[in-house]
Write a protein that holds these residues in place. Sequence first.
Motif, short mmCIF file in Angstrom:
data_model
loop_
_atom_site.label_atom_id
_atom_site.label_comp_id
_atom_site.label_asym_id
_atom_site.label_seq_id
_atom_site.Cartn_x
_atom_site.Cartn_y
_atom_site.Cartn_z
N CYS A 46 0.83 -1.21 0.00
CA CYS A 46 0.00 0.00 0.00
C CYS A 46 0.86 1.26 0.00
O CYS A 46 0.56 2.22 -0.71
CB CYS A 46 -0.95 -0.01 1.20
N LEU A 47 1.93 1.26 0.78
CA LEU A 47 2.81 2.42 0.80
C LEU A 47 3.44 2.64 -0.57
O LEU A 47 3.52 3.78 -1.05
CB LEU A 47 3.90 2.25 1.86
N SER A 48 3.84 1.58 -1.24
CA SER A 48 4.45 1.73 -2.57
C SER A 48 3.46 2.30 -3.58
O SER A 48 3.83 3.09 -4.45
CB SER A 48 5.03 0.41 -3.06
N ASN A 49 2.20 1.93 -3.45
CA ASN A 49 1.18 2.49 -4.35
C ASN A 49 0.92 3.96 -4.03
O ASN A 49 0.71 4.76 -4.93
CB ASN A 49 -0.12 1.69 -4.26
N CYS A 50 0.96 4.31 -2.77
CA CYS A 50 0.79 5.70 -2.36
C CYS A 50 1.91 6.56 -2.95
O CYS A 50 1.69 7.69 -3.37
CB CYS A 50 0.79 5.78 -0.84
N LEU A 51 3.12 6.00 -3.00
CA LEU A 51 4.29 6.76 -3.45
C LEU A 51 4.27 7.05 -4.95
O LEU A 51 5.13 7.80 -5.43
CB LEU A 51 5.57 6.01 -3.08
N ILE A 56 7.87 11.04 -1.29
CA ILE A 56 8.29 10.04 -0.31
C ILE A 56 8.47 10.64 1.09
O ILE A 56 8.12 10.01 2.09
CB ILE A 56 9.57 9.30 -0.79
N GLY A 57 8.99 11.85 1.18
CA GLY A 57 9.19 12.47 2.49
C GLY A 57 7.89 12.73 3.21
O GLY A 57 7.78 12.51 4.42
N ILE A 58 6.91 13.20 2.48
CA ILE A 58 5.59 13.47 3.06
C ILE A 58 4.92 12.16 3.49
O ILE A 58 4.43 12.03 4.61
CB ILE A 58 4.68 14.22 2.06
#
Length: 110
Positions: A46-51, A56-58
């Motif tokens: 999920c984090l990789s899709n968000c990115l 990435i910092g936010i």
Amino acid sequence: MNNIIFLLLAIIFETSATTLLKVSDGFSKLLPTIASIILYILSFYCLSNCLKTVPIGIAYAIWSALGIVLVTLVGIIAFKQTPDWAAIIGLLLIIIGVGVLNLFSNMAIH
């Protein structure tokens, strides 16, 4: 909007996985260990899709800050762990830092 949903899911999965680390008793209990690993994989997915759209910092600041706060709350509720004043002040500073980053940073979500 999907990026925020992916980020929130990543936070929920990561917080759940971290909670199960405590329950797994050092990976000595099989089911919590397996569940923790699966939840970490889902969190990173999920984090990789968000990115794809969130800097990435936010994303990492929000992910880690909310994760810390949620895991602390789980510790208080489920494991009767009471934070002292230094821990509470530290948590507040983390929250303030993420707020400043999101409110005043020029790093736009696209």
